[in-house]
Design a protein around this motif. Structure first.
Motif, PDB file in Angstrom:
ATOM      1  N   ARG A   1      33.628 125.951 -35.243  1.00 35.92           N
ATOM      2  CA  ARG A   1      33.141 126.324 -36.579  1.00 35.92           C
ATOM      3  C   ARG A   1      32.960 125.083 -37.458  1.00 35.92           C
ATOM      4  O   ARG A   1      32.234 125.107 -38.455  1.00 35.92           O
ATOM      5  CB  ARG A   1      34.090 127.338 -37.240  1.00 35.92           C
ATOM      6  N   LEU A   2      33.640 123.979 -37.066  1.00 35.07           N
ATOM      7  CA  LEU A   2      33.535 122.744 -37.852  1.00 35.07           C
ATOM      8  C   LEU A   2      32.378 121.869 -37.357  1.00 35.07           C
ATOM      9  O   LEU A   2      31.682 121.222 -38.144  1.00 35.07           O
ATOM     10  CB  LEU A   2      34.850 121.956 -37.757  1.00 35.07           C
ATOM     11  N   HIS A   3      32.201 121.849 -36.032  1.00 35.76           N
ATOM     12  CA  HIS A   3      31.175 120.949 -35.482  1.00 35.76           C
ATOM     13  C   HIS A   3      30.915 121.324 -34.033  1.00 35.76           C
ATOM     14  O   HIS A   3      31.855 121.578 -33.280  1.00 35.76           O
ATOM     15  CB  HIS A   3      31.662 119.487 -35.537  1.00 35.76           C
ATOM     16  N   ASN A   4      29.653 121.349 -33.649  1.00 42.21           N
ATOM     17  CA  ASN A   4      29.298 121.556 -32.236  1.00 42.21           C
ATOM     18  C   ASN A   4      28.238 120.523 -31.855  1.00 42.21           C
ATOM     19  O   ASN A   4      27.217 120.405 -32.549  1.00 42.21           O
ATOM     20  CB  ASN A   4      28.762 122.983 -32.020  1.00 42.21           C
ATOM     21  N   PRO A   5      28.454 119.793 -30.771  1.00 46.08           N
ATOM     22  CA  PRO A   5      27.528 118.703 -30.421  1.00 46.08           C
ATOM     23  C   PRO A   5      26.097 119.167 -30.129  1.00 46.08           C
ATOM     24  O   PRO A   5      25.151 118.446 -30.465  1.00 46.08           O
ATOM     25  CB  PRO A   5      28.159 118.093 -29.161  1.00 46.08           C
ATOM     26  N   THR A   6      25.913 120.333 -29.530  1.00 42.69           N
ATOM     27  CA  THR A   6      24.543 120.796 -29.232  1.00 42.69           C
ATOM     28  C   THR A   6      23.831 121.162 -30.535  1.00 42.69           C
ATOM     29  O   THR A   6      22.656 120.842 -30.736  1.00 42.69           O
ATOM     30  CB  THR A   6      24.565 122.012 -28.271  1.00 42.69           C
ATOM     31  N   VAL A   7      24.574 121.818 -31.422  1.00 45.71           N
ATOM     32  CA  VAL A   7      23.997 122.178 -32.722  1.00 45.71           C
ATOM     33  C   VAL A   7      23.664 120.901 -33.500  1.00 45.71           C
ATOM     34  O   VAL A   7      22.576 120.783 -34.088  1.00 45.71           O
ATOM     35  CB  VAL A   7      24.979 123.082 -33.515  1.00 45.71           C
ATOM     36  N   TYR A   8      24.572 119.942 -33.454  1.00 46.91           N
ATOM     37  CA  TYR A   8      24.344 118.690 -34.180  1.00 46.91           C
ATOM     38  C   TYR A   8      23.120 117.939 -33.635  1.00 46.91           C
ATOM     39  O   TYR A   8      22.340 117.354 -34.386  1.00 46.91           O
ATOM     40  CB  TYR A   8      25.600 117.811 -34.108  1.00 46.91           C
ATOM     41  N   ARG A   9      22.934 118.025 -32.332  1.00 47.98           N
ATOM     42  CA  ARG A   9      21.764 117.390 -31.717  1.00 47.98           C
ATOM     43  C   ARG A   9      20.485 117.996 -32.310  1.00 47.98           C
ATOM     44  O   ARG A   9      19.535 117.298 -32.651  1.00 47.98           O
ATOM     45  CB  ARG A   9      21.805 117.609 -30.195  1.00 47.98           C
ATOM     46  N   TYR A  10      20.461 119.319 -32.439  1.00 47.88           N
ATOM     47  CA  TYR A  10      19.260 119.946 -33.017  1.00 47.88           C
ATOM     48  C   TYR A  10      19.125 119.589 -34.507  1.00 47.88           C
ATOM     49  O   TYR A  10      18.014 119.337 -34.989  1.00 47.88           O
ATOM     50  CB  TYR A  10      19.277 121.477 -32.841  1.00 47.88           C
ATOM     51  N   GLU A  11      20.247 119.555 -35.212  1.00 49.03           N
ATOM     52  CA  GLU A  11      20.178 119.214 -36.643  1.00 49.03           C
ATOM     53  C   GLU A  11      19.518 117.850 -36.855  1.00 49.03           C
ATOM     54  O   GLU A  11      18.687 117.686 -37.752  1.00 49.03           O
ATOM     55  CB  GLU A  11      21.589 119.192 -37.246  1.00 49.03           C
TER      56      GLU A  11
END
Ligand SMILES: Cc1ncc(COP(=O)(O)O)c(C=O)c1O
Length: 397
Positions: A65-75
């Motif tokens: 809920r704080l950070h996910n690397p795959t989501v961050y890659r898309y961001e």
């Protein structure tokens, strides 16, 4: 001389892949972890503090809920397309819009100035309209015409909201003019219909560009997602809201969005070509009393497509000469155009805004913003244009 700045269609193909060589992969790593091993308490403590303060990354992701690397890659990839400091990803477009609204409260707490007033221009997507009208988030909303923003802005105005092209009437709003009228008040532009390919609200002075990434960014009708593009100072507030209210994007959605990114320019361009072709045909058809499409000169008397867009997009609204009954019947008679809400998919969709996407909007608000009972919204896909026209022509009555 050859420019070193890459074009947006090249950026769309390569964004999010910068470390693939180093990682030895050719497709984005998909991380489903809900929690992460902590290296030691001291660094874990620092990471959790940094993430809670709104930093984009920390040494350890700690908890999904704080950070996910795959989501961050898309961001990061998305931020390149919107030319923004930051992209912040959510589980849906509504979750993204909610987070922007709630971030205004954090900003007010930070500087001690209570700002609960919002100025908005109709039409906008039905749920956004309803969220604002419901009073659920404690904002006092003034709905005004485009040229009334300056007079409507008060000392306690937190945000100006516009959508252009607007859902469902495709009306256009002059972003630079709204920013000028808003003065110091941040402006949020719903950029879903235009996509970052056709319009860059931040470059025109807006503070937030929001997207239902469920639409063109996902592009295949198989992902729910929302995105916010903004500067780093607002991004920190928005990440704090996401941590507190838990509206994160799922990593699988981020993976699908990364997968869709390289084809976004081609899909947007092809659907737009189809829409330009269909809008002209529809305009000449006796069953259609009015066509709303930014690519038709009559729909854009101020030349806003040329001023702030790279093209009119691929959503068309039509008004049926035969009224509500003709609209209801046409919607169910098409074979290629699927009778469904949503838009931006590879396939074409057809829906009745007053009865579906904007059903939740108060009747007088629908009427005053031109959402009529005889209106159909066509979300044009990437099929062959002649097949699409044959489908519509056979269905129009
Ligand atoms: C312009 C616009 N903004 C926001 C939304 C909300 O997005 P979502 O359905 O992903 O929550 C929609 C959904 O149709 C939309 O069309």
């Amino acid at each position: 001389m050859v420019s070193m700045t890459k074009h947006i269609d090249t950026i769309a193909v390569h964004a999010g892949r910068e470390d693939f060589q180093e990682l030895g992969v050719h497709s984005a790593p998909l991380d489903f972890s809900s929690t992460y091993p902590i290296k030691d308490l001291q660094s874990g403590n620092e990471s959790i503090g940094g993430l809670a303060a709104g930093n984009a990354t920390a040494d350890s992701p700690i908890y999904a809920r704080l950070h996910n690397p795959t989501v961050y890659r898309y961001e990061c990839a998305f931020a390149k397309l919107e030319n923004a400091d930051a992209g912040i990803a959510f589980a849906s477009g509504m979750a993204a819009i909610h987070a922007v609204l709630m971030s205004l409260k954090i900003r007010a707490m930070d500087d001690g100035i209570e700002r609960n007033h919002i100025v908005a221009v109709r039409p906008i997507y039905g749920c956004t309209d309803h969220l604002l009208c419901s009073g659920l988030l404690g904002f006092d909303v003034d709905w005004v015409k485009e040229n009334e923003i300056k007079d409507a802005v008060r000392a306690d105005t937190a945000l100006v909201i516009i959508e252009t092209p607007a859902n469902p009437t495709l009306s256009l709003v002059d972003i630079a003019d709204i920013v000028a009228q808003a003065g110091k008040v941040p402006v949020m532009v719903d950029n879903t219909f235009a996509t970052p390919l056709l319009q860059s609200p931040l470059a025109l002075g807006a503070t937030f560009a929001v997207h239902s990434a469920t639409k063109y960014l996902g592009g295949h009708g198989d992902v729910m997602a929302g995105m916010v593009a903004t500067n780093e100072s607002w991004a920190a507030h928005i990440r704090q809201i996401r941590i507190l209210t838990g509206g994160n994007m799922h990593p699988m959605a981020a993976f699908l969005l990364l997968r869709s990114l390289p084809t976004l320019p081609m899909r947007v361009e092809r659907a737009q070509q189809n829409a330009i072709y269909l809008a002209e045909k529809l305009d000449a058809h006796p069953a259609v009393s009015k066509v709303h499409f930014p690519g038709l000169t009559a729909c854009d008397p101020r030349g806003l497509v040329a001023k702030q867009m790279k093209g009119p997009g691929s959503v068309i609204a039509i008004e049926m000469a035969g009224g509500y009954d003709a609209a209801a019947s046409t919607m169910m008679r098409t074979k290629l155009f699927v009778p469904a809400v949503s838009l931006g998919s590879t396939d074409s969709l057809i829906e009745h805004p007053a009865g579906l996407t904007h059903n939740i909007v108060a009747e007088d608000a629908r009427e005053s913003s031109g959402i009529t009972e005889n209106m159909l919204r066509l979300a044009v896909g990437i099929e062959n244009q002649d097949d699409l026209w044959a489908d519509l022509e056979a269905a129009l009555i």
